[in-house]
Design an enzyme around this catalytic site. Structure first.
Site, PDB file in Angstrom:
ATOM      1  N   GLU A 169       0.749  -1.307   0.045  1.00 58.75           N
ATOM      2  CA  GLU A 169       0.058   0.174   0.130  1.00 58.75           C
ATOM      3  C   GLU A 169       0.889   1.283  -0.156  1.00 58.75           C
ATOM      4  N   TYR A 171       3.306   1.909   1.750  1.00 57.26           N
ATOM      5  CA  TYR A 171       3.941   2.533   3.442  1.00 57.26           C
ATOM      6  C   TYR A 171       5.524   2.228   3.314  1.00 57.26           C
ATOM      7  N   ARG A 219       2.718  -8.753   4.199  1.00 58.07           N
ATOM      8  CA  ARG A 219       1.649  -8.185   3.139  1.00 58.07           C
ATOM      9  C   ARG A 219       2.648  -7.724   1.985  1.00 58.07           C
ATOM     10  N   HIS A 257      -1.665   3.921  -1.870  1.00 56.03           N
ATOM     11  CA  HIS A 257      -2.476   4.719  -1.682  1.00 56.03           C
ATOM     12  C   HIS A 257      -2.635   5.683  -2.819  1.00 56.03           C
ATOM     13  N   GLN A 344     -18.805   3.385   2.765  1.00 53.26           N
ATOM     14  CA  GLN A 344     -19.380   4.676   3.395  1.00 53.26           C
ATOM     15  C   GLN A 344     -19.034   4.843   5.067  1.00 53.26           C
TER      16      GLN A 344
HETATM   17  P1  FAD Z   1     -36.804   4.961   0.873  1.00 54.04           P
HETATM   18  O1  FAD Z   1     -35.503   4.188   0.297  1.00 54.04           O
HETATM   19  O2  FAD Z   1     -37.300   5.843   0.036  1.00 54.04           O
HETATM   20  O3  FAD Z   1     -38.402   3.794   1.136  1.00 54.04           O
HETATM   21  C1  FAD Z   1     -39.354   4.380   1.526  1.00 54.04           C
HETATM   22  C2  FAD Z   1     -40.463   3.333   1.202  1.00 54.04           C
HETATM   23  O4  FAD Z   1     -41.695   3.817   1.831  1.00 54.04           O
HETATM   24  C3  FAD Z   1     -40.698   2.929  -0.312  1.00 54.04           C
HETATM   25  O5  FAD Z   1     -40.353   1.824  -0.631  1.00 54.04           O
HETATM   26  C4  FAD Z   1     -41.997   3.584  -0.448  1.00 54.04           C
HETATM   27  O6  FAD Z   1     -42.775   2.808  -1.581  1.00 54.04           O
HETATM   28  C5  FAD Z   1     -42.699   3.402   0.814  1.00 54.04           C
HETATM   29  N1  FAD Z   1     -43.782   4.219   1.160  1.00 54.04           N
HETATM   30  C6  FAD Z   1     -43.984   5.594   1.218  1.00 54.04           C
HETATM   31  N2  FAD Z   1     -45.231   5.968   1.709  1.00 54.04           N
HETATM   32  C7  FAD Z   1     -45.926   4.881   1.861  1.00 54.04           C
HETATM   33  C8  FAD Z   1     -47.206   4.585   2.247  1.00 54.04           C
HETATM   34  N3  FAD Z   1     -48.175   5.517   2.623  1.00 54.04           N
HETATM   35  N4  FAD Z   1     -47.681   3.298   2.352  1.00 54.04           N
HETATM   36  C9  FAD Z   1     -46.786   2.088   2.358  1.00 54.04           C
HETATM   37  N5  FAD Z   1     -45.523   2.506   1.670  1.00 54.04           N
HETATM   38  C10 FAD Z   1     -45.178   3.674   1.664  1.00 54.04           C
HETATM   39  N6  FAD Z   1     -27.356   5.639  -0.434  1.00 54.04           N
HETATM   40  C11 FAD Z   1     -26.193   5.289  -0.037  1.00 54.04           C
HETATM   41  O7  FAD Z   1     -25.992   5.351   1.200  1.00 54.04           O
HETATM   42  N7  FAD Z   1     -25.358   4.938  -0.877  1.00 54.04           N
HETATM   43  C12 FAD Z   1     -25.544   4.735  -2.166  1.00 54.04           C
HETATM   44  O8  FAD Z   1     -24.669   4.619  -2.863  1.00 54.04           O
HETATM   45  C13 FAD Z   1     -26.765   5.445  -2.595  1.00 54.04           C
HETATM   46  N8  FAD Z   1     -26.725   5.409  -3.994  1.00 54.04           N
HETATM   47  C14 FAD Z   1     -28.416   5.682  -4.402  1.00 54.04           C
HETATM   48  C15 FAD Z   1     -28.589   5.715  -5.733  1.00 54.04           C
HETATM   49  C16 FAD Z   1     -29.675   6.056  -6.403  1.00 54.04           C
HETATM   50  C17 FAD Z   1     -30.078   6.139  -7.740  1.00 54.04           C
HETATM   51  C18 FAD Z   1     -30.773   6.374  -5.419  1.00 54.04           C
HETATM   52  C19 FAD Z   1     -32.044   6.910  -5.823  1.00 54.04           C
HETATM   53  C20 FAD Z   1     -30.425   6.289  -4.025  1.00 54.04           C
HETATM   54  C21 FAD Z   1     -29.194   6.058  -3.780  1.00 54.04           C
HETATM   55  N9  FAD Z   1     -28.872   6.082  -2.241  1.00 54.04           N
HETATM   56  C22 FAD Z   1     -27.679   5.591  -1.809  1.00 54.04           C
HETATM   57  C23 FAD Z   1     -29.684   6.519  -1.318  1.00 54.04           C
HETATM   58  C24 FAD Z   1     -30.523   5.611  -0.443  1.00 54.04           C
HETATM   59  O9  FAD Z   1     -31.249   4.577  -1.305  1.00 54.04           O
HETATM   60  C25 FAD Z   1     -31.563   6.124   0.303  1.00 54.04           C
HETATM   61  O10 FAD Z   1     -30.816   7.169   1.321  1.00 54.04           O
HETATM   62  C26 FAD Z   1     -32.455   5.288   1.198  1.00 54.04           C
HETATM   63  O11 FAD Z   1     -32.957   4.309   0.347  1.00 54.04           O
HETATM   64  C27 FAD Z   1     -33.636   5.831   2.168  1.00 54.04           C
HETATM   65  O12 FAD Z   1     -33.955   5.076   2.763  1.00 54.04           O
HETATM   66  P2  FAD Z   1     -35.586   5.016   3.482  1.00 54.04           P
HETATM   67  O13 FAD Z   1     -35.981   3.712   4.106  1.00 54.04           O
HETATM   68  O14 FAD Z   1     -35.620   6.262   4.342  1.00 54.04           O
HETATM   69  O15 FAD Z   1     -36.471   5.399   2.240  1.00 54.04           O
HETATM   70  P1  NAP Z   2     -27.653  15.674  -3.051  1.00 48.70           P
HETATM   71  O1  NAP Z   2     -26.438  14.993  -3.020  1.00 48.70           O
HETATM   72  O2  NAP Z   2     -28.071  16.554  -1.988  1.00 48.70           O
HETATM   73  O3  NAP Z   2     -27.625  16.517  -4.210  1.00 48.70           O
HETATM   74  C1  NAP Z   2     -28.420  17.122  -4.680  1.00 48.70           C
HETATM   75  C2  NAP Z   2     -28.022  18.079  -5.902  1.00 48.70           C
HETATM   76  O4  NAP Z   2     -29.263  18.923  -6.454  1.00 48.70           O
HETATM   77  C3  NAP Z   2     -26.812  18.949  -5.724  1.00 48.70           C
HETATM   78  O5  NAP Z   2     -25.911  18.808  -6.681  1.00 48.70           O
HETATM   79  C4  NAP Z   2     -27.469  20.698  -5.721  1.00 48.70           C
HETATM   80  O6  NAP Z   2     -26.478  21.240  -6.229  1.00 48.70           O
HETATM   81  C5  NAP Z   2     -28.817  20.299  -6.488  1.00 48.70           C
HETATM   82  N1  NAP Z   2     -29.630  21.014  -6.164  1.00 48.70           N
HETATM   83  C6  NAP Z   2     -30.421  21.183  -4.800  1.00 48.70           C
HETATM   84  N2  NAP Z   2     -31.455  21.906  -4.793  1.00 48.70           N
HETATM   85  C7  NAP Z   2     -31.608  22.277  -5.958  1.00 48.70           C
HETATM   86  C8  NAP Z   2     -32.580  23.296  -6.667  1.00 48.70           C
HETATM   87  N3  NAP Z   2     -33.449  23.930  -6.022  1.00 48.70           N
HETATM   88  N4  NAP Z   2     -32.472  23.491  -8.142  1.00 48.70           N
HETATM   89  C9  NAP Z   2     -31.545  22.842  -8.816  1.00 48.70           C
HETATM   90  N5  NAP Z   2     -30.611  22.214  -8.099  1.00 48.70           N
HETATM   91  C10 NAP Z   2     -30.674  21.891  -6.721  1.00 48.70           C
HETATM   92  O7  NAP Z   2     -28.914  14.686  -3.180  1.00 48.70           O
HETATM   93  P2  NAP Z   2     -29.242  13.388  -4.090  1.00 48.70           P
HETATM   94  O8  NAP Z   2     -28.240  13.296  -5.482  1.00 48.70           O
HETATM   95  O9  NAP Z   2     -30.471  13.268  -4.531  1.00 48.70           O
HETATM   96  O10 NAP Z   2     -28.650  12.141  -3.288  1.00 48.70           O
HETATM   97  C11 NAP Z   2     -29.461  11.920  -2.051  1.00 48.70           C
HETATM   98  C12 NAP Z   2     -28.788  11.232  -1.266  1.00 48.70           C
HETATM   99  O11 NAP Z   2     -28.598   9.886  -1.612  1.00 48.70           O
HETATM  100  C13 NAP Z   2     -27.479  11.798  -1.120  1.00 48.70           C
HETATM  101  O12 NAP Z   2     -27.292  12.856  -0.082  1.00 48.70           O
HETATM  102  C14 NAP Z   2     -26.391  10.718  -1.058  1.00 48.70           C
HETATM  103  O13 NAP Z   2     -26.004  10.793   0.521  1.00 48.70           O
HETATM  104  C15 NAP Z   2     -27.366   9.520  -1.323  1.00 48.70           C
HETATM  105  N6  NAP Z   2     -26.479   8.926  -2.389  1.00 48.70           N
HETATM  106  C16 NAP Z   2     -25.227   8.348  -1.903  1.00 48.70           C
HETATM  107  C17 NAP Z   2     -24.632   8.229  -3.229  1.00 48.70           C
HETATM  108  C18 NAP Z   2     -23.039   7.518  -3.033  1.00 48.70           C
HETATM  109  O14 NAP Z   2     -22.385   7.167  -3.845  1.00 48.70           O
HETATM  110  N7  NAP Z   2     -22.449   7.466  -1.740  1.00 48.70           N
HETATM  111  C19 NAP Z   2     -24.962   7.765  -4.584  1.00 48.70           C
HETATM  112  C20 NAP Z   2     -26.285   8.315  -4.692  1.00 48.70           C
HETATM  113  C21 NAP Z   2     -27.129   8.823  -3.673  1.00 48.70           C
HETATM  114  P3  NAP Z   2     -26.458  22.790  -6.198  1.00 48.70           P
HETATM  115  O15 NAP Z   2     -27.498  23.255  -5.445  1.00 48.70           O
HETATM  116  O16 NAP Z   2     -25.248  23.295  -6.409  1.00 48.70           O
HETATM  117  O17 NAP Z   2     -27.267  22.972  -7.520  1.00 48.70           O
HETATM  118 FE1  SF4 Z   3     -17.864  -0.989   4.659  1.00 47.15          FE
HETATM  119 FE2  SF4 Z   3     -20.121  -1.895   5.700  1.00 47.15          FE
HETATM  120 FE3  SF4 Z   3     -19.880  -0.652   3.169  1.00 47.15          FE
HETATM  121 FE4  SF4 Z   3     -18.668  -3.097   3.276  1.00 47.15          FE
HETATM  122  S1  SF4 Z   3     -21.210  -2.566   3.528  1.00 47.15           S
HETATM  123  S2  SF4 Z   3     -17.952  -1.184   2.323  1.00 47.15           S
HETATM  124  S3  SF4 Z   3     -17.966  -2.810   5.177  1.00 47.15           S
HETATM  125  S4  SF4 Z   3     -19.746   0.363   5.229  1.00 47.15           S
END
Ligand code: FAD
Ligand code: NAP
Ligand code: SF4
Length: 678
Positions: A169, A171, A219, A257, A344
């Site tokens: 890595e 080091y 390693r 790294h 994460q």
């Molecule tokens: P949600 O996942 O939104 O789940 C809410 C659920 O509630 C839904 O299934 C919905 O159908 C249900 N629901 C709502 N209202 C009702 C109702 N009245 N009755 C019955 N059911 C209902 N996070 C990461 O940490 N790492 C990532 O890499 C990452 N990548 C992402 C990529 C994408 C493209 C997207 C869209 C999201 C990503 N996220 C990622 C974000 C992550 O998926 C969300 O933060 C997480 O799913 C939030 O969990 P939650 O349970 O709060 O809500």
């Molecule tokens: P986000 O990370 O908060 O990004 C939102 C984007 O929208 C920003 O780029 C912001 O940039 C823009 N924005 C906000 N308000 C706006 C407005 N009123 N008009 C126009 N642009 C606006 O949210 P997200 O992409 O929806 O992701 C949601 C969460 O999912 C994130 O917080 C993240 O933690 C999680 N997630 C994580 C990963 C991962 O790889 N770890 C991947 C996907 C999702 P400006 O304000 O500069 O325009």
């Molecule tokens: Fe790290 Fe857990 Fe994500 Fe695996 S699932 S990379 S151990 S945070």
């Protein structure tokens, strides 16, 4: 050996003569932050004890410094004195009580130290660490070797079963080996034989000090992935030398790294680098251990069964599930909580100076603090929403003995994970849903899919507690023309598969904006599922002719067939808010595919011509077929007021509680903590 035992190769013991590893699974070294935490060694003892109980063959601790100047940063942990070693006895005792073996990893950071006393083979600064290293004098080189020997002896005194010499890595040891960091002209520099004297002397002197019945794992950086790294012939010469000097095991290290090639992120294919270990295995007779993105028992089994390695190192998978090995042995594969490689809660935390945990297992590194004790008062609980937050709550509450009903409007569990898992490079997210499904079955949770729940229904059922895990709604934007047919949401694109044209503008460059760009820029090849495609895409020489595995190799990129602009209003670097250890990979990937990343944008409106913006005080129109909104999210909590007004006991978790900066790590953690207390 039984022929019906699945994973028989992974589960067989390994006899080293003087000691036996229970399985071929090594828990790889991870710096978790417990090394330096208040009462950290007590917490670490329970953290490792749980993994020893779970059937791991050998645990390797996080790296401990071998000299005052060799530590990673100010205040980083080291084992330099008998007093230091005494404090470790609780760790070794707890692991031994659980029938496990444990080795102390010894690390000298060299120029990869975050402090001004950093040392190096030479005065060549690392491109990514801030401090120019002090070049060691000949006497100081000897002192640093003795530092390793002293720490090894102290580890033996503390009850460890062995040590791991961190030689990869980038080091200090790695720095001596490569001309990239070593331009000395004494006996520790010059030709390879002289450069390799440093690690060989370390191993030789350790063996002489600790005697024959103590594990020494080395390693070894098998693929440096940096310019002026080692050649394959040098790697082989080193491995043979390390064996002759008395090492018991050679473990695989991949990449310094400072390498600009991903080696453990989720977009790296499973077991991507086992072929490198396989090549080295043919050159030595001591056991070799493969590593990097080995996260399921199938992958581990295959690597050992096909003779690529004698052992497999899994580090993050042991955060995700301490019982990984036992569950595999007991035929409970579906119950294994699989590491999704997101970094994460583990590596990102390390780089932010925070204690590690795990996105899919918030108990990791918090074994003494987040405890799921059986409840004395079983409650009738409704959980609305089967996304990560709802699933996490439901499973922990049911495990504790509550009676849980889980509702979701969708036709499957998972919420937004059903969108995330469709992004190329995020396929692992399905594993988390598989795990949760198995837990729902195990705890007989009453699941109602395709059920949009109303407040009235909930109130009629008289639940003791109602958990709103209803997630988010995408933020609606107030831009002229936002209702135009060209405008789509990320949900339209990924979930509803609405057609998307060749020219695209993405509004919002957060995590989801990047994911949408990746989704749309992707061609036919999915390098995260295909090892050889991955090697080509990142310019890694699989014939091992190239120095460092990369010199002179051009990456082969499949450019995007779409013209994509990824936009944000902020003037900061696009993607600056992405994960600490993975953001650069997303940015590099999109840049290679020709995605335009534009900051400082003001949105003016949408019409037939496209998206009207102001950039650098100049009005422009982006001539695009589609505009995709990824502009963040708002909490979805439509049921809250009515339930509260009726006096119900309601709790919000995940996106329903706070959508700002929401990720699955927070959603799962928050819900598990509530379920642990309710
Ligand atoms: P949600 O996942 O939104 O789940 C809410 C659920 O509630 C839904 O299934 C919905 O159908 C249900 N629901 C709502 N209202 C009702 C109702 N009245 N009755 C019955 N059911 C209902 N996070 C990461 O940490 N790492 C990532 O890499 C990452 N990548 C992402 C990529 C994408 C493209 C997207 C869209 C999201 C990503 N996220 C990622 C974000 C992550 O998926 C969300 O933060 C997480 O799913 C939030 O969990 P939650 O349970 O709060 O809500
Ligand atoms: P986000 O990370 O908060 O990004 C939102 C984007 O929208 C920003 O780029 C912001 O940039 C823009 N924005 C906000 N308000 C706006 C407005 N009123 N008009 C126009 N642009 C606006 O949210 P997200 O992409 O929806 O992701 C949601 C969460 O999912 C994130 O917080 C993240 O933690 C999680 N997630 C994580 C990963 C991962 O790889 N770890 C991947 C996907 C999702 P400006 O304000 O500069 O325009
Ligand atoms: Fe790290 Fe857990 Fe994500 Fe695996 S699932 S990379 S151990 S945070």
């Amino acid at each position: 050996m039984s022929t019906t035992q699945p994973y028989e190769h992974m589960l067989q013991p390994l006899d080293l003569g003087y000691t036996q590893l229970r399985s071929r699974v090594i828990m790889g070294s991870m710096h978790t932050g417990l090394e330096e935490a208040h009462e950290g060694l007590e917490k670490m003892a329970e953290f490792f004890a749980a993994r020893a109980k779970g059937g791991v063959g050998l645990i390797i601790t996080g790296g401990f410094g071998t000299s005052a100047r060799g530590v990673l940063g100010p205040g980083s942990a080291a084992v330099l004195t008998e007093q230091d070693a005494d404090k470790h006895k609780i760790v070794t005792q707890r692991v031994h009580q659980e029938g496990g073996l444990i080795a102390l990893q010894m690390l000298n950071a060299g120029r990869q130290a975050y402090h001004p006393q950093a040392i190096g083979a030479s005065d060549i600064k690392s491109p990514i660490y801030p401090f120019p290293p002090h070049p060691l004098s000949t006497q100081e080189v000897d002192d640093e070797i003795e530092g390793f020997v002293n720490t090894a002896a102290l580890a033996q005194y503390a009850g460890y079963d062995g040590v791991e010499v961190m030689g990869s890595e980038g080091y200090l040891i790695n720095q001596f080996l490569a001309t990239r960091a070593n331009n000395r002209d004494d006996q520790w520099g010059g030709d390879y034989e002289s450069r390799m004297r440093f690690p060989l002397e370390i191993v030789r002197r350790i063996r002489a000090r600790v005697g024959p019945k103590f594990i020494i794992s080395y390693r070894l950086s098998m693929l440096d992935l940096v310019p002026d790294g080692s050649t394959w012939d040098e790697v082989v010469a080193l491995a043979k030398g390390v064996e002759a000097a008395g090492a018991s095991i050679i473990s695989t290290g991949i990449g310094w790294h400072e390498a600009r090639i991903p080696t453990i992120a989720t977009s790296v294919p499973r077991g991507a680098f086992s072929w490198v270990t396989g090549k080295l295995k043919k050159e030595v007779s001591i056991p070799v251990c493969s590593s990097n993105r080995i996260n399921t028992p199938e992958v581990a089994e295959q690597i050992i069964a096909e003779g690529e390695a004698d052992l497999v190192s899994m580090a993050r998978p042991m955060l995700a599930d301490p019982e990984f090995v036992n569950k595999a042995r007991q035929g409970l594969r579906k119950q294994i909580n699989i590491c999704i490689g997101c970094n994460q809660a583990c590596l990102d935390h390390t780089f932010m100076g925070r204690r590690s945990s795990c996105l899919v297992n918030p108990q990791a590194c918090h074994e003494t603090e987040l405890v799921y004790t059986p409840t004395q008062h079983s409650k009738k609980i409704a959980v609305i929403g089967a996304g990560p937050a709802g699933l996490s709550f439901a499973v922990v509450a049911a495990e504790r003995g509550h009676s849980v009903s889980l509702f979701d409007a969708g036709d499957k569990i998972g919420g937004q994970f059903n969108i995330a898992k469709q992004v190329p490079g995020k396929e692992e997210f399905q594993e988390t849903l598989n795990y949760y499904q198995a837990q729902l079955d195990k705890f007989n949770i009453d699941v109602h899919l395709n059920t949009q729940v109303s407040a009235e229904t909930l109130l009629n059922q008289h639940y003791d507690e109602i958990i709103l895990a209803t997630g988010i709604t995408p933020r609606a934007l107030d831009i002229p023309g936002i209702d135009h047919a060209k405008v789509l949401s990320y949900i339209d694109v990924i979930l509803h598969k609405k057609p998307v044209g060749k020219k695209v503008a993405i509004i919002g460059a957060g995590g989801i904006g990047f994911d949408i760009a990746e989704y749309l820029a992707h061609g036919k090849i999915n390098a995260s599922l295909d090892k050889m495609a991955f090697m080509k895409e990142w310019g890694i020489d699989t014939t091992l002719q190239a120095r460092g595995g990369i010199s002179g190799i051009e990456p082969v990129i499949e450019p995007s067939t779409r013209e994509i602009s990824l936009l944000q209003r902020k003037t900061s670097k696009v993607g600056a808010g992405l994960g600490k250890t993975t953001g650069w990979i997303h940015r590099a990937n999109l840049a290679k595919k020709g995605v335009h990343m534009i900051n400082g944008v003001e949105y003016k409106g949408v019409d037939e011509q496209g998206l009207h913006i102001v950039l650098n005080d100049e009005a422009r129109c982006l001539d695009v077929d589609n505009i995709i909104i990824c502009a963040g999210q708002e909490p979805q909590r439509a049921l809250l007021a009515e339930l509260q007004d009726a006096g119900a006991s309601v709790h919000l978790v995940g996106g329903a509680d706070k959508a700002m900066e929401l990720d699955a790590k927070r959603a799962i953690d928050q819900a598990a903590r509530l379920a642990a207390e309710i």
